[in-house]
Design a protein around this motif. Sequence first.
Motif, mmCIF file in Angstrom:
data_model
loop_
_atom_site.group_PDB
_atom_site.id
_atom_site.type_symbol
_atom_site.label_atom_id
_atom_site.label_comp_id
_atom_site.label_asym_id
_atom_site.label_seq_id
_atom_site.Cartn_x
_atom_site.Cartn_y
_atom_site.Cartn_z
ATOM 1 N N THR A 148 110.211 48.421 -54.893
ATOM 2 C CA THR A 148 110.843 49.495 -55.666
ATOM 3 C C THR A 148 112.296 49.682 -55.253
ATOM 4 O OG1 THR A 148 108.723 50.615 -55.978
ATOM 5 C CG2 THR A 148 110.712 51.954 -56.222
ATOM 6 N N LEU A 149 112.558 49.664 -53.946
ATOM 7 C CA LEU A 149 113.934 49.794 -53.473
ATOM 8 C C LEU A 149 114.804 48.663 -54.029
ATOM 9 C CD1 LEU A 149 116.074 51.114 -51.625
ATOM 10 C CD2 LEU A 149 115.237 49.633 -49.789
ATOM 11 N N THR A 150 114.282 47.447 -53.993
ATOM 12 C CA THR A 150 115.044 46.301 -54.489
ATOM 13 C C THR A 150 115.274 46.409 -55.990
ATOM 14 O OG1 THR A 150 114.032 44.934 -52.754
ATOM 15 C CG2 THR A 150 115.115 43.783 -54.564
ATOM 16 N N ALA A 151 114.223 46.741 -56.736
ATOM 17 C CA ALA A 151 114.350 46.849 -58.189
ATOM 18 C C ALA A 151 115.342 47.932 -58.588
ATOM 19 C CB ALA A 151 112.980 47.135 -58.811
ATOM 20 N N LEU A 152 115.280 49.079 -57.915
ATOM 21 C CA LEU A 152 116.183 50.171 -58.281
ATOM 22 C C LEU A 152 117.616 49.876 -57.839
ATOM 23 C CD1 LEU A 152 113.958 53.326 -57.673
ATOM 24 C CD2 LEU A 152 114.405 52.077 -59.798
ATOM 25 N N ALA A 153 117.780 49.068 -56.798
ATOM 26 C CA ALA A 153 119.132 48.637 -56.429
ATOM 27 C C ALA A 153 119.718 47.750 -57.527
ATOM 28 C CB ALA A 153 119.105 47.887 -55.101
ATOM 29 N N ALA A 298 106.341 46.089 -59.663
ATOM 30 C CA ALA A 298 105.888 45.991 -58.272
ATOM 31 C C ALA A 298 104.377 45.848 -58.255
ATOM 32 C CB ALA A 298 106.303 47.227 -57.485
ATOM 33 N N ILE A 299 103.882 44.843 -57.552
ATOM 34 C CA ILE A 299 102.446 44.624 -57.380
ATOM 35 C C ILE A 299 102.192 44.339 -55.907
ATOM 36 C CG2 ILE A 299 100.447 43.194 -58.001
ATOM 37 C CD1 ILE A 299 101.912 42.479 -60.597
ATOM 38 N N ASP A 300 101.126 44.916 -55.363
ATOM 39 C CA ASP A 300 100.768 44.675 -53.974
ATOM 40 C C ASP A 300 99.494 43.841 -53.895
ATOM 41 O OD1 ASP A 300 102.844 45.892 -52.687
ATOM 42 O OD2 ASP A 300 101.795 47.758 -52.243
ATOM 43 N N LEU A 316 110.765 40.236 -61.817
ATOM 44 C CA LEU A 316 111.969 40.605 -62.552
ATOM 45 C C LEU A 316 112.031 39.815 -63.847
ATOM 46 C CD1 LEU A 316 114.249 40.404 -59.435
ATOM 47 C CD2 LEU A 316 113.886 42.517 -60.735
ATOM 48 N N ALA A 317 112.201 40.516 -64.962
ATOM 49 C CA ALA A 317 112.323 39.836 -66.247
ATOM 50 C C ALA A 317 113.553 38.937 -66.268
ATOM 51 C CB ALA A 317 112.389 40.860 -67.377
ATOM 52 N N ASP A 318 114.631 39.365 -65.640
ATOM 53 C CA ASP A 318 115.866 38.584 -65.547
ATOM 54 C C ASP A 318 116.305 38.544 -64.091
ATOM 55 O OD1 ASP A 318 118.294 37.337 -65.727
ATOM 56 O OD2 ASP A 318 119.250 38.853 -66.986
ATOM 57 N N PRO A 319 115.835 37.568 -63.318
ATOM 58 C CA PRO A 319 116.158 37.550 -61.889
ATOM 59 C C PRO A 319 117.641 37.375 -61.592
ATOM 60 C CG PRO A 319 114.998 35.546 -62.547
ATOM 61 C CD PRO A 319 114.922 36.489 -63.697
#
Length: 497
Positions: A148-153, A298-300, A316-319
């Motif tokens: 989540t931190l990475t995605a929101l960054a 995010a999946i664990d 990520l849809a667009d890495p």
Amino acid sequence: MGDGWSWSADEIKETGARVAQILADYLTGLPGRPVQPGVPQPVRDAWALEPPPAAGASADAVLDRFTAEIAPYPFGNGHPAFSAWVNSPPATIGVFAEALAAAMNPSVAGGDHAATYLERQVLRWFADLSGLPGGAGGLLVSGASMATLTALAVARHRALAGAGVDIRTQGMQALQRRPLLYATTEAHGCVRKAAELLGIGSANIRKVEADSDYRLRPSHLLAMLEGDLARGDLPVAVVASAGTVNTGAIDPLEEIAEVCHQSGVWLHVDAAYGGPPVLLLDEYADVRAGLGKADSIAIDPHKWLYVPVDAGLLLLADPEQARDAFSLVPPYLRTSDPDPWFSEYGFEQTRPFRALKIWMPLQHLGLAGYRDLIRADLRLAEYLRAKVGAAADLQLLAGGLSVVCFRYRPPGWDGSGQRLDELNRRIGRAVQVGGRAFIAPTTVDDVTALRACIVNPGSHEADVDLLVREVTGYGATLLPMVLSCRDEQLLRHSQVG
């Protein structure tokens, strides 16, 4: 092994055989032990006072200490009567995968070695199962909090770039608009932590209304976005859930994705807990259709795929947007490798070989095997809901997926809500200390609940029956004590608890 470093093949096999015996005794012996016994004070005191070893000991001596001092005091999640939080037992082959990955001990920042290609394969599998478009990618991370931190960054980088701010060079202070995140009160606490760490601030998380099933209301989200954009604020991302950890609620992802698309806002879906059934079971096909429209997911696997901790997944849809946000390649790391390194897509440089402990259980169980195990968990949760519904002194409060939130409520209860909350808090503590079952207190609609989350294929109806007996038994025992408490005592206990 005289120098403590060099081991012969025979020495490795001999010690490995003993480790295998310890593993077998531990994993098969869990049902006969207390669920979470706690570490006795003398043991804790001894560890707190023990200095680092001045000289080495034999492998046998080290293993002796493990079996005597560490193995008897587990967290409890391997026990079939453990139903607190979302902590599954490890698939046995995943335990072996951990050892094999440790033996190789690569850094999976990038490069031409097996671990990088295996991670790409695992990511491709999950991206395809999620319904993301071709070209999707991601990272394996420690868990949903880091995902989540990475995605929101990445979402912050995209939003600020759209507002004319280069966050990487100018920082947040260059932003003249108020950055906003959107989530319901059911969102995981990692969303708030991410907002704080990213300089967005928890005060800038807009609370979207939820319906009676604790699902985000798309209409309210749309109204909030339209109003905020009209005021000149900067929406950064919406966080939706495919299975909240508290109640198992699944947000209407397809409608939310449409709102985000209309408003040009990043959609991050927390599927840390609920991702596996959504990806694998036909009955969640409609949810999966919405999931595939997210910008990040995010999946664990260490939750409902029974993978040893830690194993989190960010899709990520667009890495390439993550690469824009994170890529930094110092001269000493520049190579002729044609593929970008994983370290360009996130914060970590040295990265562990997480893919193997996901890949090996998938190879061993297959998608069909996982479907059977997950369905068994879902059936057991439904069995618990039925038991609660049939009990005169239990009340079902909420439940989705394999989560069941309920409370002890004596028939004809006419006491205060405060006393009922205190009674259930005490029941939860008593069940945990009793050691025969383990359940977690929580709150649902501001009342104290007892929350079970079943993600253990080794659990059976007898374990659910035991849990119900424990709750009702302690409820009957503790009821007179709570009724005899004065109001100031209840207030003090609730503040401490």
